[in-house]
Design a protein around this motif. Structure first.
Motif, PDB file in Angstrom:
ATOM      1  N   TRP A  64      18.529   3.845  62.839  1.00  0.00           N
ATOM      2  CA  TRP A  64      17.148   3.384  62.033  1.00  0.00           C
ATOM      3  C   TRP A  64      16.069   4.289  62.311  1.00  0.00           C
ATOM      4  N   GLN A  65      16.012   5.009  63.465  1.00  0.00           N
ATOM      5  CA  GLN A  65      15.011   5.819  63.851  1.00  0.00           C
ATOM      6  C   GLN A  65      15.042   7.268  63.017  1.00  0.00           C
ATOM      7  N   SER A  66      16.214   7.628  62.772  1.00  0.00           N
ATOM      8  CA  SER A  66      16.261   8.860  61.658  1.00  0.00           C
ATOM      9  C   SER A  66      15.909   8.689  60.321  1.00  0.00           C
ATOM     10  N   GLU A  67      16.137   7.248  59.881  1.00  0.00           N
ATOM     11  CA  GLU A  67      15.862   6.873  58.468  1.00  0.00           C
ATOM     12  C   GLU A  67      14.406   6.713  58.352  1.00  0.00           C
ATOM     13  N   TYR A  68      13.797   6.195  59.363  1.00  0.00           N
ATOM     14  CA  TYR A  68      12.139   6.040  59.292  1.00  0.00           C
ATOM     15  C   TYR A  68      11.610   7.349  59.712  1.00  0.00           C
ATOM     16  N   LEU A  69      12.077   8.275  60.123  1.00  0.00           N
ATOM     17  CA  LEU A  69      11.822   9.695  60.253  1.00  0.00           C
ATOM     18  C   LEU A  69      11.641  10.300  59.216  1.00  0.00           C
ATOM     19  N   GLN A  70      12.883  10.340  58.299  1.00  0.00           N
ATOM     20  CA  GLN A  70      13.118  10.847  57.236  1.00  0.00           C
ATOM     21  C   GLN A  70      11.956  10.559  56.001  1.00  0.00           C
ATOM     22  N   PHE A  71      11.705   9.070  56.123  1.00  0.00           N
ATOM     23  CA  PHE A  71      10.793   8.654  55.038  1.00  0.00           C
ATOM     24  C   PHE A  71       9.226   9.038  55.561  1.00  0.00           C
ATOM     25  N   PHE A  72       9.027   8.885  56.729  1.00  0.00           N
ATOM     26  CA  PHE A  72       7.668   9.290  57.100  1.00  0.00           C
ATOM     27  C   PHE A  72       7.268  10.772  56.728  1.00  0.00           C
ATOM     28  N   LEU A  73       8.415  11.714  57.090  1.00  0.00           N
ATOM     29  CA  LEU A  73       8.186  13.111  56.708  1.00  0.00           C
ATOM     30  C   LEU A  73       8.203  13.493  55.268  1.00  0.00           C
ATOM     31  N   TYR A  74       8.811  12.425  54.457  1.00  0.00           N
ATOM     32  CA  TYR A  74       8.871  12.816  52.969  1.00  0.00           C
ATOM     33  C   TYR A  74       7.652  12.126  52.494  1.00  0.00           C
ATOM     34  N   VAL A  75       7.188  11.031  52.682  1.00  0.00           N
ATOM     35  CA  VAL A  75       6.036  10.580  52.073  1.00  0.00           C
ATOM     36  C   VAL A  75       4.778  11.427  52.498  1.00  0.00           C
ATOM     37  N   THR A  76       4.849  12.177  53.534  1.00  0.00           N
ATOM     38  CA  THR A  76       3.511  13.007  54.067  1.00  0.00           C
ATOM     39  C   THR A  76       3.938  14.305  53.536  1.00  0.00           C
ATOM     40  N   ALA A  77       5.059  15.225  53.435  1.00  0.00           N
ATOM     41  CA  ALA A  77       5.291  16.267  53.202  1.00  0.00           C
ATOM     42  C   ALA A  77       5.121  16.546  51.868  1.00  0.00           C
ATOM     43  N   THR A  78       5.343  15.405  50.774  1.00  0.00           N
ATOM     44  CA  THR A  78       5.123  15.577  49.397  1.00  0.00           C
ATOM     45  C   THR A  78       3.878  15.566  48.854  1.00  0.00           C
ATOM     46  N   VAL A  79       2.855  15.357  49.688  1.00  0.00           N
ATOM     47  CA  VAL A  79       1.482  15.402  49.419  1.00  0.00           C
ATOM     48  C   VAL A  79       1.211  17.011  49.061  1.00  0.00           C
TER      49      VAL A  79
END
Length: 221
Positions: A64-79
């Protein structure tokens, strides 16, 4: 009911797949755990005992933690970061947080805009970052759960060296569990970003239209 199922089918289907996979993991993990216990001459656990064991919890939490890390980085990095030609990316001229008009906030909010998008001030500022914040909180919660459950499981292993909670955070077992999941998530994001430039999936919102040029970044199919 039929309309509800259709309009929420993506969440419902993947929610169902999640539950099915979690149940499957539980039974497979229970069998694997007891096989290892038997080989070591240690007591076996019942299904109920295994359900609330640190061994099961740490295996779930580390995924779970790796999935949420992925999405956190993805939604912020794509800014700020882009991949030319990928539907996962904004075009180069839209890099950044966007104008109030683009984001439909302030004077550009409409009657159908969410309440906090129309409110202005700190509420709009919080709402503007709520998705990334939620993913970060879920990541930190899951990672902390993995840390504590992993420490308890490690200290329950008769063959493992016993450590304090702080020591376990810097142990090879904790970081091996974390990094083996993180690297797969980062690979998946990079693969999706570059493969979606040149490959198509007709009808998918994650793909450009089949006939779109490879250089187009922000069209969906």
């Amino acid at each position: 009911m039929r309309r509800f199922l259709r309009e929420h089918s993506l969440t419902l289907v993947f929610g169902g797949l999640f539950l099915a996979a979690l149940v499957g993991q539980f039974f497979a993990g229970h069998a694997d755990f007891n096989e290892r216990q038997a080989a070591l001459g240690q007591p076996l656990l019942s299904l109920g005992q295994y359900l609330f064991s640190a061994d099961f919890l740490v295996d779930v939490a580390e995924n779970w933690q790796s999935e949420y890390l992925q999405f956190f980085l993805y939604v912020t990095a794509t800014v700020w970061l882009i991949q030319r030609g990928s539907p996962e990316s904004k075009p180069a001229d839209k890099v950044g947080r966007g104008t109030e008009k683009d984001q439909q906030i302030g004077q550009y909010a409409t009657e159908s805009s969410p309440k906090w998008a129309r409110a202005g001030g700190w509420r709009t500022a919080v709402f503007s970052r709520s998705l990334g914040t939620a993913m970060l909180v879920l990541f930190l919660f899951s990672w902390t759960t993995q840390w504590i459950a992993g420490w308890y499981a490690n200290n329950s292993d008769p063959l493992a060296e016993k450590t304090g909670l702080g020591e376990y955070f810097f142990s090879s077992d904790f970081w091996n569990r974390s990094l083996q999941n993180w690297q797969s998530e980062f690979l998946a994001i990079a693969s999706m970003a570059i493969l979606s430039v040149y490959l198509r999936q007709r009808g998918s919102s994650e793909s450009k239209p089949v006939g779109a040029a490879h250089s187009v970044s922000d069209e969906s199919g």
